[in-house]
Each structure stands twice: as structure tokens, then as C-alpha cells.
Design a protein around this motif. Structure first.
Motif, short mmCIF file in Angstrom:
data_model
loop_
_atom_site.label_atom_id
_atom_site.label_comp_id
_atom_site.label_asym_id
_atom_site.label_seq_id
_atom_site.Cartn_x
_atom_site.Cartn_y
_atom_site.Cartn_z
N VAL A 127 1.91 16.87 -10.34
CA VAL A 127 2.44 15.84 -9.45
C VAL A 127 3.30 14.86 -10.23
O VAL A 127 2.83 14.25 -11.19
CB VAL A 127 1.27 15.05 -8.78
CG1 VAL A 127 1.81 14.08 -7.74
CG2 VAL A 127 0.26 16.00 -8.15
N VAL A 128 4.55 14.74 -9.81
CA VAL A 128 5.39 13.68 -10.35
C VAL A 128 5.23 12.49 -9.41
O VAL A 128 5.52 12.60 -8.22
CB VAL A 128 6.88 14.09 -10.40
CG1 VAL A 128 7.75 12.91 -10.81
CG2 VAL A 128 7.07 15.25 -11.37
N THR A 129 4.72 11.40 -9.91
CA THR A 129 4.49 10.26 -9.02
C THR A 129 4.37 8.96 -9.82
O THR A 129 4.11 8.98 -11.03
CB THR A 129 3.22 10.44 -8.17
OG1 THR A 129 3.11 9.36 -7.25
CG2 THR A 129 1.96 10.46 -9.03
N HIS A 130 4.59 7.87 -9.14
CA HIS A 130 4.34 6.56 -9.76
C HIS A 130 3.16 5.87 -9.11
O HIS A 130 2.96 4.67 -9.30
CB HIS A 130 5.61 5.70 -9.70
CG HIS A 130 6.70 6.27 -10.53
ND1 HIS A 130 8.01 6.35 -10.11
CD2 HIS A 130 6.67 6.83 -11.77
CE1 HIS A 130 8.73 6.93 -11.05
NE2 HIS A 130 7.94 7.23 -12.07
N GLU A 131 2.40 6.63 -8.32
CA GLU A 131 1.21 6.04 -7.68
C GLU A 131 0.07 6.04 -8.69
O GLU A 131 -0.64 7.02 -8.86
CB GLU A 131 0.82 6.88 -6.45
CG GLU A 131 1.83 6.82 -5.32
CD GLU A 131 1.89 5.44 -4.67
OE1 GLU A 131 0.88 4.71 -4.73
OE2 GLU A 131 2.96 5.11 -4.13
N MET A 132 -0.09 4.91 -9.37
CA MET A 132 -1.05 4.87 -10.46
C MET A 132 -2.49 5.00 -9.98
O MET A 132 -3.34 5.55 -10.67
CB MET A 132 -0.88 3.57 -11.26
CG MET A 132 0.45 3.51 -11.98
SD MET A 132 0.71 4.97 -13.02
CE MET A 132 2.48 5.17 -12.90
N ARG A 133 -2.74 4.48 -8.79
CA ARG A 133 -4.10 4.60 -8.27
C ARG A 133 -4.47 6.05 -8.03
O ARG A 133 -5.58 6.49 -8.35
CB ARG A 133 -4.25 3.79 -6.97
CG ARG A 133 -5.13 2.55 -7.17
CD ARG A 133 -5.47 1.89 -5.86
NE ARG A 133 -6.30 2.74 -5.00
CZ ARG A 133 -6.45 2.53 -3.69
NH1 ARG A 133 -5.80 1.54 -3.10
NH2 ARG A 133 -7.24 3.31 -2.98
N PHE A 134 -3.52 6.77 -7.49
CA PHE A 134 -3.74 8.21 -7.27
C PHE A 134 -4.01 8.90 -8.61
O PHE A 134 -4.94 9.69 -8.74
CB PHE A 134 -2.52 8.83 -6.58
CG PHE A 134 -2.60 10.33 -6.43
CD1 PHE A 134 -3.32 10.90 -5.40
CD2 PHE A 134 -1.96 11.16 -7.34
CE1 PHE A 134 -3.40 12.28 -5.27
CE2 PHE A 134 -2.04 12.54 -7.22
CZ PHE A 134 -2.77 13.09 -6.18
#
Lengths: 245, 234
Positions: free
Chosen positions: A196-203
């Protein structure tokens, strides 16, 4: 499950990936972070060959692609079927309803009977929380709903690995949660192998087994979410995390 | 004005004109049904197939396909349709190749529609976002599957209005087939006028018939657009 060795990708003179090595075990969730231009999207697109790497090897589910030699179109298509891709801008087929979007691949690519494909597609849509939207066209759905159709569409092909390219970046903040919840269920309940490329740090903190920080076309640092977010070793990682938090 | 009032003030002349208009209507409609309409429909279908192939050749990564497509479009667009028809019907017999009028017309008009419509279709294909191709590929489709299932249906919607223009032009252009002896609507008008010298009446009548046919086409275009627009946000 996945074994990547010395992966390179250039666009003309521009070398975007400069030698990536990565091993991912079955059922693990990898989150890729990094500044824009770091090559993380290109890396993901190389995994399902939307971009064909210029050098290196990728092995998924014991099938190996070697990019030193020119690759055949046929082997690209079959290798691609090992992975499912979820796009930042959803890329749903606008001329097809939600359920038609999901059943398109099984019918056309896998030659599955229409009524059977439709049943499976409707079940998948129910699973992503869209059981009441099967006959809606994409333009009648919110961004979050469209993205969940996108996830169902990829799952319908029964991939071994799911690739997510910034799946929530184009969404309004209040719609992000639904998409992340679906992804989380996929990881925890189905044990899907995911990158997953993401900036959702909580995820990343809640779901990822490993976080990888990419910069300038290489893997700069990798570790558990805990390590990367609270105690990064590299100066660049620290700088990047400060900027986005 | 004087001439017109002359006609209307002479009841006998009026009756004569009405009767000529009535008796000539049947052969003209027959010409339309037997030749004008089939010629238009067959040509449009063949032309569209040719257009899609030409558009794909232009968009292909294979150089020789691109060149062939470019040369074809350039020749057809750069020479008059009437000259092309004359070459096919009157010219080719010099090579021992004699083709009957109707087939000649089909060949000439199809080549024409193929060239003009290929540009429309090429533009329509290019207007579909790259992400649509990638989404198709990502669920395992080949180029041909993605083209057929994902790209062309969307390109069709974009290209309906300009293709309708081509279609309507084609219908009117089929009157040129009269010059290579196809007994279509306009040639019937010419033949009748040659006997009774009522040129104005018969050519006006032919014009009216073309206008009615084109109006019907416009209605069909409208409903086709509505149908294909059902998945687009209003």
C-alpha cells in the motif's frame, strides 16, 4: 510470496528506480511511504507491469519475471493476473454499473458464465458495504463508494497480492474511513498480501507489518511501524515524517 | 414574383404541375429506397469499419501501419470525391477492371467515409483517459479486450455528434452517384426532368426528399445520444 531483486526502471535518461530488493511473506501488509518523486508509485506499477522494469527480477507466487531479457506480451498479461491494482483516481469504467465493473474481468478474462460472475460480483460489493448500490453508475456514487467498487473489481480476479496506489488521496476526509476499513478487513480477515502506498499513518500503524521509506528510487529505511514512526534511523526519514505529521 | 404569380393564377398550369409532382414522386422514392438509402447505410457501415482500422493504425506503434494510414487519409481528403468516383467507374475499365455503378459507388463512398471518420475516431480514442486502459490491463485484459470493452464504447459516445455530421453529408453526397449512372433519387429526378423540362419542380422535389431523410436522421441521432449519455452526470 514476493521476491524482488535489483529492480531498476528508467524513463529515458531519468532513472526512477535504482535497485530495489524486497521480500514479502504471504499475508503481510507493507506500507510504502516517501516524498513525491521518490519512485513509490512507479515501484507499485512495476509490480503489475503497467511499467515494465528495465532490469532486475520479480518473483510472485513462484513465478519469476526476468527483465534483463525482453518480455513477451503474453507473459505480461498472465503475470499481471497475480496482482490486483487499486488506483488513486479509481478508474472505474464509467459506462458500466458497479456490478458490471466488478464482473467485467471474470467474464471477459476468465470466461466465467455471466450469471455466476454477477452473483460473485454482488457478493463482493456487499462485502465492501455497497450491497445496495450494485446497479448504480460510477457518476452516481461518492468517491469513497467508487474506490470500494475499485477494490471489489480487483478482488474479483482473485489476485495473490493487492496493490494500492494512494487509494484515499483523492477522497474527501470524511470518506477516507470507509475505504480504510475495507482494506483493514481485507488484511486482517482474509489475510491478503498487500502493498500500500499511502500517507495514512494511522492505517500504517494499525495494519502494516512493515513500513518502507523510499527516497530517490531506493529503499532508504524499513522496519515495523513502531520503529519507523517513533525512532527512525535515517535523517531523511525523520525529516519526511516531520513534514507530514 | 411575376413568374410565380403567373403560375398560381393559371389553374390549368397548377393542376399540371401538381400531377407531374405526384407521378414523379413514386419513381423518386423508389430510387431512394432501392439505391440512396442502401448506398448510405452500407457505405456508412463499411466506412466506419475502415475508419476504426485506420484510426488504430494511426495510433499503432508500428511505423509502417502509421504511414499507410496517413497516406490513405491524405489522398482521400486531398482529392475531390467526384474525381475518385470517376476513376473507379470510368477509369478502372482501362485496366480491364469493370465494376457496376452501385458497387463503384459503395467503394468510392466507403473509402471517403473511412478517411474522414478515422480522424474523428482517432480523436475520440485519444480523449479517453489513460487510466481506463490501465484499469482494463490491471484486471488482466489484453490490448484488444480493453479496446473493445472499455475504450471503444466510451469513444463511441464522444464521436456520435461528429459522426452524425459525416452520416448526413454522406446521404447528400450519394446524389453524386447519379453521375456514375446509379439510378438513385436524384438521377430519377434528372431523368424525369429531361423528358418534361420541369427542372425547377423536380429538383425542388428531390431537395425536399433529401431534407426529409436528413431530418429523420437528426432525430435518430438525438435519441442515440440520449441513450449513450445515460451514464454521464447531467
Amino acid at each position: 510470496m514476493i521476491n524482488i531483486k535489483n529492480l531498476h526502471k528508467s524513463f529515458g535518461d531519468l532513472e526512477v528506480l535504482r535497485g530495489i530488493d524486497l521480500e514479502v511473506e504471504q499475508g503481510k501488509v507493507i506500507v510504502l511511504i516517501g516524498p513525491s518523486g521518490s519512485g513509490k508509485t512507479t515501484f507499485l506499477r512495476c509490480l503489475n507491469l503497467l511499467e515494465v522494469p528495465t532490469d532486475g527480477t520479480i518473483e510472485i507466487d513462484e513465478i519469476v519475471m526476468d527483465f534483463k531479457k525482453p518480455v513477451k506480451k503474453k507473459s505480461i498479461t498472465s503475470f499481471r493476473s497475480l496482482t490486483g491494482m487499486v488506483f488513486q483516481s479509481y478508474n472505474l469504467f464509467p459506462h458500466k454499473t458497479a456490478v458490471e465493473n466488478v464482473m467485467e474481468g471474470p467474464i471477459i478474462v476468465k470466461n466465467i458464465a455471466k450469471h455466476q460472475a454477477k452473483e460473485t460480483a454482488a457478493a463482493l460489493l456487499t462485502k465492501v458495504g455497497l450491497g445496495d448500490k450494485v446497479d448504480f453508475y460510477p457518476f452516481q456514487l461518492s468517491g469513497g463508494q467508487q474506490q470500494r467498487v475499485g477494490i471489489a473489481r480487483a478482488l474479483a480476479m482473485e489476485p495473490k497480492v493487492m496493490l494500492f496506489d494512494e487509494p484515499t488521496s483523492a477522497l474527501d476526509p470524511e470518506l477516507v474511513g470507509d475505504v480504510l476499513r475495507v482494506m483493514k478487513d481485507l488484511a486482517k480477515e482474509e489475510g491478503m498480501t498487500m502493498i500500500v502506498v499511502t500517507h495514512e499513518m494511522r492505517f500504517a500503524r494499525e495494519v502494516a507489518d512493515e513500513v518502507i521509506f523510499m527516497d530517490e528510487g531506493i529503499i532508504m529505511e524499513r522496519g515495523t511501524p513502531e520503529q519507523i514512526f517513533t525512532n527512525p534511523k535515517e535523517e531523511r526519514t525523520r525529516k519526511f515524517l516531520n513534514m507530514i505529521q | 414574383m411575376f413568374l410565380l404569380s403567373n403560375i398560381f393564377s393559371d389553374p390549368e398550369r397548377m393542376n399540371q404541375l401538381v400531377s407531374i409532382a405526384q407521378t414523379s414522386l413514386y419513381p423518386m422514392i423508389e430510387g431512394a429506397i432501392k439505391y440512396t438509402i442502401p448506398l448510405t447505410l452500407i457505405t456508412f457501415v463499411l466506412g466506419l469499419i475502415l475508419a476504426v482500422l485506420t484510426a488504430l493504425a494511426r495510433l499503432s506503434s508500428i511505423k509502417i501501419f502509421q504511414i499507410i494510414a496517413r497516406v490513405y487519409v491524405s489522398i482521400i481528403r486531398g482529392t475531390p470525391l467526384l474525381v475518385q468516383l470517376f476513376i473507379i467507374f470510368y477509369g478502372l475499365p482501362n485496366l480491364g477492371l469493370t465494376i457496376n455503378p452501385f458497387i463503384s459507388a459503395i467503394i468510392g463512398f466507403s473509402l471517403n467515409v473511412g478517411a474522414y471518420a478515422s480522424e474523428i475516431i482517432r480523436a475520440a480514442i485519444l480523449s479517453i483517459p489513460k487510466g481506463q486502459w490501465e484499469a482494463g490491463y490491471s484486471i488482466g485484459m489484453t490490448y484488444t479486450q480493453a479496446l473493445k470493452r472499455i475504450i471503444l464504447p466510451q469513444a463511441a459516445r464522444v464521436s456520435i455528434p461528429p459522426l452524425s455530421n459525416t452520416f448526413i453529408s454522406l446521404l447528400k453526397d450519394t446524389s453524386l452517384a447519379s453521375l456514375i449512372l446509379v439510378t438513385e433519387l436524384f438521377r430519377k429526378a434528372q431523368e424525369i426532368a429531361a423528358k418534361n423540362y420541369e427542372f425547377l419542380l423536380l429538383y425542388m422535389e428531390a431537395a425536399a426528399l433529401y431534407w426529409i431523410l436528413c431530418t429523420i436522421l437528426s432525430f435518430i441521432q438525438g435519441s442515440l445520444e440520449d441513450r449513450l449519455n445515460r451514464y454521464v452526470a447531467k
